[in-house]
Motif scaffolding. Sequence first.
Motif, PDB file in Angstrom:
ATOM      1  N   GLN A   9       9.534  10.115  -4.816  1.00  0.00           N
ATOM      2  CA  GLN A   9       9.153  10.978  -5.750  1.00  0.00           C
ATOM      3  C   GLN A   9       8.302  10.195  -6.686  1.00  0.00           C
ATOM      4  O   GLN A   9       7.348  10.940  -7.264  1.00  0.00           O
ATOM      5  CB  GLN A   9      10.345  11.458  -6.358  1.00  0.00           C
ATOM      6  N   THR A  10       8.541   9.043  -6.998  1.00  0.00           N
ATOM      7  CA  THR A  10       7.903   8.214  -8.047  1.00  0.00           C
ATOM      8  C   THR A  10       7.154   7.200  -7.533  1.00  0.00           C
ATOM      9  O   THR A  10       6.104   6.923  -8.213  1.00  0.00           O
ATOM     10  CB  THR A  10       9.123   7.430  -8.826  1.00  0.00           C
ATOM     11  N   GLY A  11       6.993   6.774  -6.284  1.00  0.00           N
ATOM     12  CA  GLY A  11       5.891   6.129  -5.720  1.00  0.00           C
ATOM     13  C   GLY A  11       6.344   4.594  -6.104  1.00  0.00           C
ATOM     14  O   GLY A  11       5.528   3.593  -5.617  1.00  0.00           O
ATOM     15  N   ARG A  12       7.475   4.383  -6.917  1.00  0.00           N
ATOM     16  CA  ARG A  12       7.742   2.983  -7.130  1.00  0.00           C
ATOM     17  C   ARG A  12       8.435   2.255  -5.995  1.00  0.00           C
ATOM     18  O   ARG A  12       9.023   2.696  -5.264  1.00  0.00           O
ATOM     19  CB  ARG A  12       8.358   2.683  -8.543  1.00  0.00           C
TER      20      ARG A  12
ATOM     21  N   ALA B  68      26.834  -3.773  -9.055  1.00  0.00           N
ATOM     22  CA  ALA B  68      26.181  -4.653  -9.780  1.00  0.00           C
ATOM     23  C   ALA B  68      25.342  -4.408 -11.018  1.00  0.00           C
ATOM     24  O   ALA B  68      25.512  -5.134 -12.079  1.00  0.00           O
ATOM     25  CB  ALA B  68      25.308  -5.618  -9.073  1.00  0.00           C
ATOM     26  N   THR B  69      24.991  -3.255 -11.176  1.00  0.00           N
ATOM     27  CA  THR B  69      24.117  -2.710 -12.337  1.00  0.00           C
ATOM     28  C   THR B  69      24.523  -1.555 -12.753  1.00  0.00           C
ATOM     29  O   THR B  69      24.128  -1.159 -14.083  1.00  0.00           O
ATOM     30  CB  THR B  69      22.596  -2.420 -11.682  1.00  0.00           C
ATOM     31  N   GLY B  70      25.652  -0.744 -12.301  1.00  0.00           N
ATOM     32  CA  GLY B  70      26.101   0.227 -12.872  1.00  0.00           C
ATOM     33  C   GLY B  70      25.214   1.630 -12.566  1.00  0.00           C
ATOM     34  O   GLY B  70      25.583   2.727 -13.212  1.00  0.00           O
ATOM     35  N   SER B  71      24.213   1.478 -11.850  1.00  0.00           N
ATOM     36  CA  SER B  71      23.432   2.571 -11.369  1.00  0.00           C
ATOM     37  C   SER B  71      22.775   2.459 -10.049  1.00  0.00           C
ATOM     38  O   SER B  71      22.436   1.262  -9.607  1.00  0.00           O
ATOM     39  CB  SER B  71      22.243   2.493 -12.226  1.00  0.00           C
ATOM     40  N   ARG B  72      22.617   3.264  -9.121  1.00  0.00           N
ATOM     41  CA  ARG B  72      22.117   3.368  -7.931  1.00  0.00           C
ATOM     42  C   ARG B  72      20.549   3.225  -7.876  1.00  0.00           C
ATOM     43  O   ARG B  72      20.015   2.998  -6.936  1.00  0.00           O
ATOM     44  CB  ARG B  72      22.518   4.451  -7.057  1.00  0.00           C
ATOM     45  N   THR B  73      20.066   3.422  -9.132  1.00  0.00           N
ATOM     46  CA  THR B  73      18.555   3.278  -9.131  1.00  0.00           C
ATOM     47  C   THR B  73      18.090   2.573 -10.600  1.00  0.00           C
ATOM     48  O   THR B  73      18.816   2.952 -11.572  1.00  0.00           O
ATOM     49  CB  THR B  73      17.815   4.404  -9.062  1.00  0.00           C
ATOM     50  N   GLN B  74      17.486   1.645 -10.584  1.00  0.00           N
ATOM     51  CA  GLN B  74      16.930   0.919 -11.931  1.00  0.00           C
ATOM     52  C   GLN B  74      15.290   1.142 -12.258  1.00  0.00           C
ATOM     53  O   GLN B  74      14.880   0.694 -13.002  1.00  0.00           O
ATOM     54  CB  GLN B  74      17.129  -0.741 -11.801  1.00  0.00           C
ATOM     55  N   ASN B  75      14.777   1.792 -11.259  1.00  0.00           N
ATOM     56  CA  ASN B  75      13.410   2.198 -11.314  1.00  0.00           C
ATOM     57  C   ASN B  75      13.075   3.827 -11.074  1.00  0.00           C
ATOM     58  O   ASN B  75      12.798   4.099  -9.944  1.00  0.00           O
ATOM     59  CB  ASN B  75      12.545   1.414 -10.340  1.00  0.00           C
ATOM     60  N   ARG B  76      12.920   4.285 -12.155  1.00  0.00           N
ATOM     61  CA  ARG B  76      12.614   5.914 -12.007  1.00  0.00           C
ATOM     62  C   ARG B  76      11.169   6.106 -12.053  1.00  0.00           C
ATOM     63  O   ARG B  76      10.385   5.516 -13.137  1.00  0.00           O
ATOM     64  CB  ARG B  76      13.743   6.560 -12.975  1.00  0.00           C
TER      65      ARG B  76
ATOM     66  N   THR C  51       0.778  -1.070  -0.032  1.00  0.00           N
ATOM     67  CA  THR C  51      -0.098  -0.024   0.004  1.00  0.00           C
ATOM     68  C   THR C  51       0.790   1.191   0.146  1.00  0.00           C
ATOM     69  O   THR C  51       1.523   1.498   1.044  1.00  0.00           O
ATOM     70  CB  THR C  51      -0.943   0.010   1.268  1.00  0.00           C
ATOM     71  N   VAL C  52       0.791   1.968  -1.103  1.00  0.00           N
ATOM     72  CA  VAL C  52       1.741   3.214  -1.203  1.00  0.00           C
ATOM     73  C   VAL C  52       0.631   4.357  -0.956  1.00  0.00           C
ATOM     74  O   VAL C  52      -0.356   4.548  -1.931  1.00  0.00           O
ATOM     75  CB  VAL C  52       2.650   3.133  -2.606  1.00  0.00           C
ATOM     76  N   VAL C  53       0.711   5.466  -0.441  1.00  0.00           N
ATOM     77  CA  VAL C  53       0.052   6.445  -0.441  1.00  0.00           C
ATOM     78  C   VAL C  53       0.765   7.960  -0.592  1.00  0.00           C
ATOM     79  O   VAL C  53       2.036   7.709  -0.270  1.00  0.00           O
ATOM     80  CB  VAL C  53      -0.626   6.820   1.055  1.00  0.00           C
ATOM     81  N   GLN C  54       0.288   9.019  -0.834  1.00  0.00           N
ATOM     82  CA  GLN C  54       1.106  10.212  -1.112  1.00  0.00           C
ATOM     83  C   GLN C  54       0.545  11.061   0.013  1.00  0.00           C
ATOM     84  O   GLN C  54      -0.643  11.385   0.235  1.00  0.00           O
ATOM     85  CB  GLN C  54       0.475  10.790  -2.481  1.00  0.00           C
ATOM     86  N   GLU C  55       1.594  11.609   0.799  1.00  0.00           N
ATOM     87  CA  GLU C  55       1.188  12.672   1.851  1.00  0.00           C
ATOM     88  C   GLU C  55       2.196  13.461   1.743  1.00  0.00           C
ATOM     89  O   GLU C  55       3.430  13.270   1.656  1.00  0.00           O
ATOM     90  CB  GLU C  55       1.272  11.963   3.202  1.00  0.00           C
ATOM     91  N   ASP C  56       1.636  14.849   1.813  1.00  0.00           N
ATOM     92  CA  ASP C  56       2.842  16.053   1.790  1.00  0.00           C
ATOM     93  C   ASP C  56       3.656  16.178   0.964  1.00  0.00           C
ATOM     94  O   ASP C  56       4.796  16.569   0.837  1.00  0.00           O
ATOM     95  CB  ASP C  56       3.644  15.964   3.133  1.00  0.00           C
ATOM     96  N   GLY C  57       2.957  15.707  -0.433  1.00  0.00           N
ATOM     97  CA  GLY C  57       4.116  15.686  -1.602  1.00  0.00           C
ATOM     98  C   GLY C  57       4.849  14.517  -1.783  1.00  0.00           C
ATOM     99  O   GLY C  57       5.710  14.787  -2.824  1.00  0.00           O
ATOM    100  N   GLU C  58       4.777  13.357  -0.946  1.00  0.00           N
ATOM    101  CA  GLU C  58       5.873  12.489  -1.167  1.00  0.00           C
ATOM    102  C   GLU C  58       5.135  11.200  -0.889  1.00  0.00           C
ATOM    103  O   GLU C  58       4.231  11.128  -0.081  1.00  0.00           O
ATOM    104  CB  GLU C  58       6.979  12.721  -0.048  1.00  0.00           C
ATOM    105  N   TYR C  59       5.494  10.198  -1.827  1.00  0.00           N
ATOM    106  CA  TYR C  59       4.907   8.939  -1.431  1.00  0.00           C
ATOM    107  C   TYR C  59       5.581   8.238  -0.312  1.00  0.00           C
ATOM    108  O   TYR C  59       6.634   8.292   0.058  1.00  0.00           O
ATOM    109  CB  TYR C  59       5.337   7.908  -2.790  1.00  0.00           C
ATOM    110  N   GLN C  60       4.546   7.270   0.368  1.00  0.00           N
ATOM    111  CA  GLN C  60       4.982   6.703   1.512  1.00  0.00           C
ATOM    112  C   GLN C  60       4.508   5.091   1.440  1.00  0.00           C
ATOM    113  O   GLN C  60       3.510   4.823   0.942  1.00  0.00           O
ATOM    114  CB  GLN C  60       4.352   7.353   2.676  1.00  0.00           C
TER     115      GLN C  60
END
Length: 327
Positions: A213-216, A319-327, A117-126
Amino acid sequence: MKRIHSMESDSHRQTRLFQVGLAIAVWCGWISATLLLLSASGPNSVFAQQPIAKATWGVNSGVVRLPPGLVAQSMPRDRFNQLLFLGTPKLTHGDVGDVTDLVRQNSSLFGLAIMATVVQEDGEYQLREVGLGHSYLIGKRPTIVNSKQAESLGADLGMIASRVLAKNEAMLDPPLVVIQTTSLIVFDVTALMSINAQHVDRRMRHLVWTHPQTGRTAMAVWLLNEELTPPGAQQWAIESAMPIHLIPADTVEDRAIHVDGNEISWTIPSDRAFALQQLPGKTSIPWTPALRDHLGNRGLDEASLGRMLDAINDGIASATGSRTQNR
């Protein structure tokens, strides 16, 4: 992060989420991901030390049971709006030939669904909560079922499959929540794993986190070896036979299961006949000294959580060349 609940436990209670029950109840396994991990420290982080004696299912526990009738797919809704993982067990390794067709067919009827369950509060996803449950295809849609309501939901199970589902439910012990913040949850279960073709119990630690920021949402999973942990040690020993595994949200895959023929008597498998062959997900992170130092903590506070996330972030980058793979 605005709120952190620390839930360290000294209990040796063995949760059995990934073990199997009855002759043909096979559990699927999980977890992981490739998303930017968030820093655990900061001026707004407030820890509430709340040690618990044992895990319990509950609304505020951080990890809850999924309600029957829920479609195990990501979609807009108030609760469980993101599918993290859906795995279907398949008998693929070991003494598969010792398993009867009836056992093989019923072993793949139910999947393991993990949702958030992901919700958005105060402009950010939680990240509000994580849910676990059994899925069954009803009208080509993976639907959460339980033994009491499966028939009314349209699941045509029959006597044997109904017993398998009931046994799996009985073995769905609540995970031990180590720590929860507004953006992540860390929890442990005990998994029956196949390591060097031997079926052994290992503590499986899960990290679930949501990008503000993305909620992912994504997950990471690794194994801890209680057998090698010295009495009174502050950290669990790392199970180095398997690397850390990462997996993004909306992952649907088959789960490879190893069969131990020595645990099958007169065609009836014991509870230890089936074990997870490997952790799920295609991306793995090899163990480094930093990961070994910071991923085995029995409990986590603000400082140790921050060090753990830093180490995992570095591992993902290597391992992946990036600190994030889901933007």
